[in-house]
Each structure stands twice: as C-alpha cells, then as structure tokens.
Motif scaffolding. Structure first.
Motif, PDB file in Angstrom:
ATOM      1  N   GLY A  25      11.871   3.417   3.878  1.00 45.36           N
ATOM      2  CA  GLY A  25      11.479   4.473   4.812  1.00 45.36           C
ATOM      3  C   GLY A  25      12.674   5.327   5.187  1.00 45.36           C
ATOM      4  N   SER A  26      12.446   6.610   5.418  1.00 42.52           N
ATOM      5  CA  SER A  26      13.566   7.470   5.767  1.00 42.52           C
ATOM      6  C   SER A  26      13.629   7.718   7.268  1.00 42.52           C
ATOM      7  CB  SER A  26      13.459   8.791   5.010  1.00 42.52           C
ATOM      8  OG  SER A  26      12.144   9.260   5.058  1.00 42.52           O
ATOM      9  N   ILE A  27      12.545   7.443   7.981  1.00 42.60           N
ATOM     10  CA  ILE A  27      12.462   7.834   9.386  1.00 42.60           C
ATOM     11  C   ILE A  27      12.290   6.621  10.303  1.00 42.60           C
ATOM     12  CG2 ILE A  27      11.124   9.233  11.048  1.00 42.60           C
ATOM     13  CD1 ILE A  27      12.361  10.942   8.838  1.00 42.60           C
ATOM     14  N   TYR A  40       0.175  -7.225   6.890  1.00 42.02           N
ATOM     15  CA  TYR A  40       0.176  -5.873   7.443  1.00 42.02           C
ATOM     16  C   TYR A  40       1.493  -5.160   7.141  1.00 42.02           C
ATOM     17  CZ  TYR A  40      -3.728  -7.678  10.147  1.00 42.02           C
ATOM     18  OH  TYR A  40      -4.923  -8.233  10.520  1.00 42.02           O
ATOM     19  N   PHE A  41       1.424  -3.823   7.095  1.00 41.32           N
ATOM     20  CA  PHE A  41       2.614  -2.985   6.996  1.00 41.32           C
ATOM     21  C   PHE A  41       2.746  -2.290   8.353  1.00 41.32           C
ATOM     22  CE2 PHE A  41       4.725   1.052   5.941  1.00 41.32           C
ATOM     23  CZ  PHE A  41       5.830   0.579   5.246  1.00 41.32           C
ATOM     24  N   VAL A  42       3.888  -2.483   8.987  1.00 45.02           N
ATOM     25  CA  VAL A  42       4.051  -1.959  10.349  1.00 45.02           C
ATOM     26  C   VAL A  42       5.236  -0.998  10.394  1.00 45.02           C
ATOM     27  CG1 VAL A  42       4.492  -2.580  12.752  1.00 45.02           C
ATOM     28  CG2 VAL A  42       3.090  -4.071  11.334  1.00 45.02           C
ATOM     29  N   VAL A  83       0.125   0.196  12.707  1.00 48.51           N
ATOM     30  CA  VAL A  83      -0.153  -1.016  11.930  1.00 48.51           C
ATOM     31  C   VAL A  83      -1.164  -0.650  10.849  1.00 48.51           C
ATOM     32  CG1 VAL A  83      -1.037  -3.376  12.019  1.00 48.51           C
ATOM     33  CG2 VAL A  83       0.224  -2.459  13.980  1.00 48.51           C
ATOM     34  N   MET A  84      -0.791  -0.972   9.601  1.00 45.11           N
ATOM     35  CA  MET A  84      -1.656  -0.642   8.472  1.00 45.11           C
ATOM     36  C   MET A  84      -1.857  -1.858   7.584  1.00 45.11           C
ATOM     37  SD  MET A  84      -0.109   2.865   6.979  1.00 45.11           S
ATOM     38  CE  MET A  84       1.531   2.721   7.587  1.00 45.11           C
ATOM     39  N   GLU A  85      -2.820  -1.724   6.721  1.00 44.82           N
ATOM     40  CA  GLU A  85      -2.993  -2.698   5.638  1.00 44.82           C
ATOM     41  C   GLU A  85      -1.730  -2.666   4.761  1.00 44.82           C
ATOM     42  OE1 GLU A  85      -5.803  -2.338   1.651  1.00 44.82           O
ATOM     43  OE2 GLU A  85      -5.683  -0.676   3.036  1.00 44.82           O
ATOM     44  N   PHE A  86      -1.252  -3.823   4.306  1.00 46.56           N
ATOM     45  CA  PHE A  86      -0.097  -3.860   3.404  1.00 46.56           C
ATOM     46  C   PHE A  86      -0.576  -3.676   1.962  1.00 46.56           C
ATOM     47  CE2 PHE A  86       3.188  -5.539   0.706  1.00 46.56           C
ATOM     48  CZ  PHE A  86       4.351  -5.134   1.332  1.00 46.56           C
ATOM     49  N   ILE A  87       0.029  -2.728   1.276  1.00 47.75           N
ATOM     50  CA  ILE A  87      -0.335  -2.488  -0.132  1.00 47.75           C
ATOM     51  C   ILE A  87       0.670  -3.215  -1.017  1.00 47.75           C
ATOM     52  CG2 ILE A  87      -0.673  -0.713  -1.918  1.00 47.75           C
ATOM     53  CD1 ILE A  87      -2.611  -0.242   0.363  1.00 47.75           C
ATOM     54  N   GLU A  88       0.179  -4.159  -1.819  1.00 47.38           N
ATOM     55  CA  GLU A  88       1.061  -4.849  -2.778  1.00 47.38           C
ATOM     56  C   GLU A  88       1.351  -3.880  -3.920  1.00 47.38           C
ATOM     57  OE1 GLU A  88       2.494  -7.669  -2.365  1.00 47.38           O
ATOM     58  OE2 GLU A  88       1.298  -8.633  -0.802  1.00 47.38           O
ATOM     59  N   ARG A  89       2.630  -3.772  -4.254  1.00 49.63           N
ATOM     60  CA  ARG A  89       3.037  -2.766  -5.232  1.00 49.63           C
ATOM     61  C   ARG A  89       2.751  -3.207  -6.674  1.00 49.63           C
ATOM     62  NH1 ARG A  89       6.394   1.582  -4.797  1.00 49.63           N
ATOM     63  NH2 ARG A  89       7.105   1.117  -2.695  1.00 49.63           N
ATOM     64  N   GLY A  90       2.131  -2.306  -7.453  1.00 47.32           N
ATOM     65  CA  GLY A  90       1.871  -2.573  -8.874  1.00 47.32           C
ATOM     66  C   GLY A  90       2.784  -1.728  -9.754  1.00 47.32           C
TER      67      GLY A  90
END
Ligand code: ADP
Length: 280
Positions: A25-27, A40-42, A83-90
């Motif tokens: 993240g940049s911010i 979760y991705f927070v 708070v968001m759903e965590f996206i597993e990276r593909g």
C-alpha cells in the motif's frame, strides 16, 4: 497493535487469531487478519478525512454494481479503517490480462448522462473534485488539472508557469481531446490496484471512480509499466479506441503526474512541466 485490535472490535471482528502486516500500500497500513472462520484485509489510517474510507467503499460498490469485474466485498467501514474480504493472490497469466482487457471494456461501456460524479472522492490521499459536466475536455481541465496544479503551486511543488501553461492549454483543449460518451472509470488504474485471484480472474481494488473519457484510464495504465500487451489487444478488440489515442497519452497522464507531483514533487513536477510545454 492493541489500538488496531480495538478498532477491529469496533469493526465487528472479535475472535481474532492473527494479524499480519501486508506490504504494497502507498497510503494506508494494511493487514491480513484471520478469525476462526474467515480471512480479512484491513486498511488503517488515522490521518485521513472522516469520509476517506466511506468514499473508497462507495467506489468499490459502483464498480460492483456494474457487475463486470470482481471487487473485494466490503465488510465494515469505519472512520479510520476499512475491513474487506481478503483476496488470495493468483497468477497474472495471459488469460488474466485478456480477461482484464475485456472486463474493463465492459465497465467502460457503462455510461451516464454527464461527466463526473455527485460528490468528491479521493485519489491516493488527495481530494478528487467531481460534480457534473457536459463537456469532457472542460471537466478534464477544470476538475482534474487546475485543482491539483493550484495545490502544488501553494505547497511549492509546481512553479507558477505551470498554472499559466494550463490556462493556455484550456483554450485549445476542446480540439486536443476526442468527444465520446462518459464511461464508468476505476480512476486510479495502475498495476498496484489490480490483482489476480486464484482463478486468474482480475480483481480491482482502491478505486477513485467517476464517469470520464475512457482514454484517461488506458493512458494511466501505461504510466508505471506492468500491463501486459494482451491486455491492450483484448481491450481494443472489445472496445476499439479512437484514432491517434497514442498521441494523447502524455496529455492525459498530466493528471496522475500532478497527483505524484503533489505527493512527492521532484521529478514528477519536471515531467508535468515538460508535457505542458509540449501541449500548451
Ligand atoms: P493503499 O490505499 O494504501 O494504496 P491498496 O488498497 O492499494 O492500499 O492495497 C495495497 C495492496 O494490498 C494492493 O496493491 C494489493 O496488492 C493488496 N490488496 C488490496 N486489497 C486487497 C484485498 N482485499 N485482499 C488482499 N490483498 C489486497
């Protein structure tokens, strides 16, 4: 970390098993938070305006409503956190870039009767001015270039001549840009804001949405590298670009360069001046 745990408790996550900082993240500070049944991705930031995360969530919702591309599900919007759903990276395979091209073209086919958006939102940490305009070139100069140029002038990150050149540019901008219907835009589409999920399908994050000419979005993807050639091929096949688009790329990239000039100054301010001298 304790402060974060308290914030998360406000944000409905109670049975936390682990909190791991995530880079990229940049911010904001970003974390992967595991509870007993979900990941979760927070995003956390204590130095942002009250409506900062609300605007990000609104942008994600607008993209989601278009129904063309995946965005992370928003779970909770707080004053200092999202708070968001965590996206597993593909894997960012060729299929991924092809799919992104087609899906972005579909998003760009979502239109509105004017250019802009009801309210302001944010690009990075900077306020992005909106409102509604019937004329795209006018919107581009009035709502994209001038506000950031004035801001950079005030903070000493752009010389006065820069603002004068934008005034000069505004007199011929109608002839320099093409006229198309408004398109729904992600608004901050660089490689850091698109991810592949485990099915190698694209997921868009961190938007700065509005309705604009889609050329500004495609131009932006070329600025910091990272988009595969199959993205451009599939986009153009789904929604061909107007003639001489390539000649307008630098003009459009004045906007993200002004964002960077405001945040970092230096080389970005020089790039802004070089492009302005060429077009104004
Ligand atoms: P910032 O607003 O600080 O720039 P971003 O929203 O761009 O933060 O997120 C930082 C990085 O975290 C992104 O580049 C992306 O790689 C990753 N990321 C963003 N959203 C998610 C998510 N929902 N799940 C997993 N990773 C994410």
């Amino acid at each position: 970390m304790d402060v974060l745990v308290n914030l998360l408790k406000e944000g409905i996550l109670e049975d936390i098993n682990s909190i791991v900082p995530v880079g990229g993240g940049s911010i904001n500070d970003t974390y992967k938070v595991k509870t007993s049944d979900k990941i979760y991705f927070v995003k956390v930031n204590r130095n942002v305006p009250d409506d900062f995360f609300e605007k990000e969530a609104e942008g994600l919702t607008l993209l989601l409503k278009a129904g063309k591309i995946r965005t992370p599900e928003v779970i909770f919007i707080g004053r200092n956190l999202l708070v968001m759903e965590f996206i597993e990276r593909g894997r960012e395979s060729k299929e991924f870039w092809n799919s992104l091209g087609c899906r972005l073209a579909d998003i760009h086919k979502v239109t509105a009767s004017s250019f802009g958006l009801d309210n302001h939102n944010y690009i990075g940490s900077l306020e992005q001015h909106n409102g509604w305009y019937n004329n795209w070139p006018e919107f581009f100069v009035e709502r994209r270039l001038f506000p950031l140029a004035h801001r950079a002038l005030t903070s000493g990150r752009l010389e006065r001549r820069g603002v004068e050149l934008i005034e000069q540019l505004s007199k011929k901008i109608n002839e320099l840009l093409v006229h198309e219907k408004p398109s729904l835009l992600h608004g901050d589409l660089w490689s850091g804001n698109v991810m592949a999920d485990l099915s190698q399908e694209p997921v868009l994050v961190d938007p700065a949405v509005y309705f604009g000419n889609r050329e500004i979005e495609i131009a932006f993807t070329t600025l910091f590298g990272g988009f595969d050639s199959s993205f451009y091929e599939s986009y153009r096949e789904s929604y061909p670009l107007e003639e001489n688009f390539d000649k307008r790329i630098d003009l459009y990239n004045l906007y993200p360069l002004l964002v960077h000039a405001n945040l970092f100054g230096g080389g970005y301010s020089n790039s802004v001046m070089t492009i302005l001298r060429r077009f104004a």
